[in-house]
Design a protein around this motif. Structure first.
Motif, PDB file in Angstrom:
ATOM      1  N   ILE A   1      -3.426   1.342  -4.493  1.00 37.08           N
ATOM      2  CA  ILE A   1      -2.380   2.104  -3.802  1.00 37.08           C
ATOM      3  C   ILE A   1      -1.368   1.156  -3.166  1.00 37.08           C
ATOM      4  O   ILE A   1      -0.152   1.329  -3.304  1.00 37.08           O
ATOM      5  N   LEU A   2      -1.878   0.119  -2.487  1.00 32.04           N
ATOM      6  CA  LEU A   2      -1.001  -0.801  -1.767  1.00 32.04           C
ATOM      7  C   LEU A   2      -0.108  -1.624  -2.697  1.00 32.04           C
ATOM      8  O   LEU A   2       0.922  -2.142  -2.263  1.00 32.04           O
ATOM      9  N   THR A   3      -0.515  -1.770  -3.950  1.00 30.60           N
ATOM     10  CA  THR A   3       0.274  -2.557  -4.902  1.00 30.60           C
ATOM     11  C   THR A   3       1.052  -1.681  -5.883  1.00 30.60           C
ATOM     12  O   THR A   3       1.634  -2.194  -6.839  1.00 30.60           O
ATOM     13  N   SER A   4       1.054  -0.373  -5.649  1.00 30.42           N
ATOM     14  CA  SER A   4       1.782   0.544  -6.524  1.00 30.42           C
ATOM     15  C   SER A   4       3.291   0.376  -6.333  1.00 30.42           C
ATOM     16  O   SER A   4       3.821   0.637  -5.261  1.00 30.42           O
ATOM     17  N   GLU A   5       3.978  -0.066  -7.371  1.00 27.48           N
ATOM     18  CA  GLU A   5       5.419  -0.295  -7.271  1.00 27.48           C
ATOM     19  C   GLU A   5       6.172   1.000  -6.979  1.00 27.48           C
ATOM     20  O   GLU A   5       7.149   1.006  -6.229  1.00 27.48           O
ATOM     21  N   SER A   6       5.718   2.103  -7.576  1.00 33.29           N
ATOM     22  CA  SER A   6       6.423   3.374  -7.369  1.00 33.29           C
ATOM     23  C   SER A   6       6.301   3.834  -5.921  1.00 33.29           C
ATOM     24  O   SER A   6       7.273   4.318  -5.323  1.00 33.29           O
ATOM     25  N   LEU A   7       5.110   3.677  -5.317  1.00 32.66           N
ATOM     26  CA  LEU A   7       4.926   4.072  -3.920  1.00 32.66           C
ATOM     27  C   LEU A   7       5.702   3.160  -2.981  1.00 32.66           C
ATOM     28  O   LEU A   7       6.245   3.605  -1.966  1.00 32.66           O
ATOM     29  N   ILE A   8       5.758   1.873  -3.322  1.00 34.25           N
ATOM     30  CA  ILE A   8       6.510   0.916  -2.503  1.00 34.25           C
ATOM     31  C   ILE A   8       7.991   1.247  -2.534  1.00 34.25           C
ATOM     32  O   ILE A   8       8.670   1.255  -1.504  1.00 34.25           O
TER      33      ILE A   8
ATOM     34  N   ASP B   1       1.736   5.249   4.077  1.00 30.96           N
ATOM     35  CA  ASP B   1       1.334   6.618   4.397  1.00 30.96           C
ATOM     36  C   ASP B   1       0.269   7.111   3.416  1.00 30.96           C
ATOM     37  O   ASP B   1      -0.715   7.742   3.820  1.00 30.96           O
ATOM     38  N   ARG B   2       0.467   6.840   2.133  1.00 26.27           N
ATOM     39  CA  ARG B   2      -0.523   7.262   1.133  1.00 26.27           C
ATOM     40  C   ARG B   2      -1.859   6.546   1.353  1.00 26.27           C
ATOM     41  O   ARG B   2      -2.930   7.141   1.192  1.00 26.27           O
ATOM     42  N   PHE B   3      -1.779   5.280   1.744  1.00 26.74           N
ATOM     43  CA  PHE B   3      -2.990   4.508   2.012  1.00 26.74           C
ATOM     44  C   PHE B   3      -3.773   5.110   3.171  1.00 26.74           C
ATOM     45  O   PHE B   3      -4.988   5.322   3.071  1.00 26.74           O
ATOM     46  N   ILE B   4      -3.089   5.412   4.279  1.00 26.63           N
ATOM     47  CA  ILE B   4      -3.775   5.965   5.445  1.00 26.63           C
ATOM     48  C   ILE B   4      -4.390   7.317   5.118  1.00 26.63           C
ATOM     49  O   ILE B   4      -5.543   7.595   5.467  1.00 26.63           O
ATOM     50  N   GLN B   5      -3.642   8.180   4.436  1.00 28.25           N
ATOM     51  CA  GLN B   5      -4.175   9.502   4.104  1.00 28.25           C
ATOM     52  C   GLN B   5      -5.435   9.383   3.256  1.00 28.25           C
ATOM     53  O   GLN B   5      -6.375  10.176   3.387  1.00 28.25           O
ATOM     54  N   ASN B   6      -5.485   8.355   2.415  1.00 33.91           N
ATOM     55  CA  ASN B   6      -6.623   8.168   1.527  1.00 33.91           C
ATOM     56  C   ASN B   6      -7.876   7.715   2.264  1.00 33.91           C
ATOM     57  O   ASN B   6      -8.997   8.045   1.869  1.00 33.91           O
TER      58      ASN B   6
END
Length: 274
Positions: free
Chosen positions: A67-74, A81-86
């Protein structure tokens, strides 16, 4: 001529195979209890974190690193935010409703368990502007629990302004409002975006003025608020807002300048060089 049962219904059906349990997964997924700077104050009645002093989160996994290395999320600016929710154990807790200080505590403690406490970053000297490479131990963080002032039954804080005499109801900003502020600051289509940063934050934190809750009226007052009232509001909000503080005594390696500084949370925080 009679036919036997096998002729009528065909060959016997093989029983469905049951899924095999993975013996490698026979362990309890480790969790982490994070101290909340808010201690559950500032949340409305019915919120899962109301009056809670800790929150339980899962420790980081390889999937979280994906998640933390996802280019699209970055690129979308939603990777943290996606990381914390997970990693939230209690999925009834919505990230948007978490107070900013509590969100920062989750991020910092998760980073410590995932990558360790050493945080290597760059700080520019305020005096000579030389870039200094520093290593900060995240375990040295301190927690500001906010003032002893208690919120009212709605989870709001009351402040009477010194010059106008108007009484405000103020809420602590959440992750949702933080995202709105960042979006406004980075909106390339918004002209003179830097000129309204302070009032934009006030408009998000002020719920009512002298009992008036109409946002249009409240926003008009905020824009015309005397400077003395504005400075009082800014100081008051800082006092009531719990947060994690990352401060250290900085000494410039070039000019020897000394000052206590806030550690900047740059790209190296969750993407350290391995």
């Amino acid at each position: 001529m009679s036919r036997n049962n096998n002729d009528r219904i065909g060959p016997p059906v093989e029983p469905a195979q049951q899924p095999t349990e993975n013996p490698l997964l026979n362990f309890v997924k480790p969790t982490l209890f994070v101290d909340l700077p808010s201690k559950g104050k500032g949340y409305p009645e019915g919120h899962p974190l109301k009056d809670q002093e800790v929150i339980e989160v899962f420790q980081m996994t390889a999937k979280d690193e994906d998640i933390l290395t996802s280019e699209s999320l970055i690129k979308k600016g939603i990777v943290l935010d996606r990381f914390i929710q997970n990693i939230l154990v209690d999925k009834s807790i919505q990230l948007d409703s978490i107070l900013i200080g509590d969100k920062n505590a989750i991020l910092i403690d998760s980073r410590i368990t995932g990558y360790g406490p050493d945080y290597n970053t760059e700080i520019v000297c305020p005096s000579c502007f030389t870039k200094n490479q520093v290593t900060y131990d995240l375990n040295d963080k301190s927690i500001h629990y906010g003032s002893s002032l208690e919120p009212n039954e709605k989870g709001l804080y009351e402040l009477k302004l010194p010059q106008s005499g108007v009484t405000l109801e103020i809420k602590q900003l959440t992750s949702k409002e933080e995202r709105l502020i960042v979006e406004r600051m980075t909106d390339s289509k918004k002209k003179k975006k830097d000129e309204s940063t302070v009032t934009d934050q006030y408009k998000l934190m002020v719920v009512s003025a002298n009992g008036v809750e109409d946002k249009g009226m409240v926003n008009q007052f905020i824009e015309l608020m005397p400077l003395k009232d504005s400075l009082t509001l800014k100081k008051f909000y800082k006092e009531i807002s719990p947060n994690v503080e990352l401060k250290f005594d900085f000494t410039c390696k070039s000019c020897g300048y000394e000052q206590e500084l806030e550690v900047p949370l740059g790209a190296e925080f969750f993407w350290p060089k391995q």
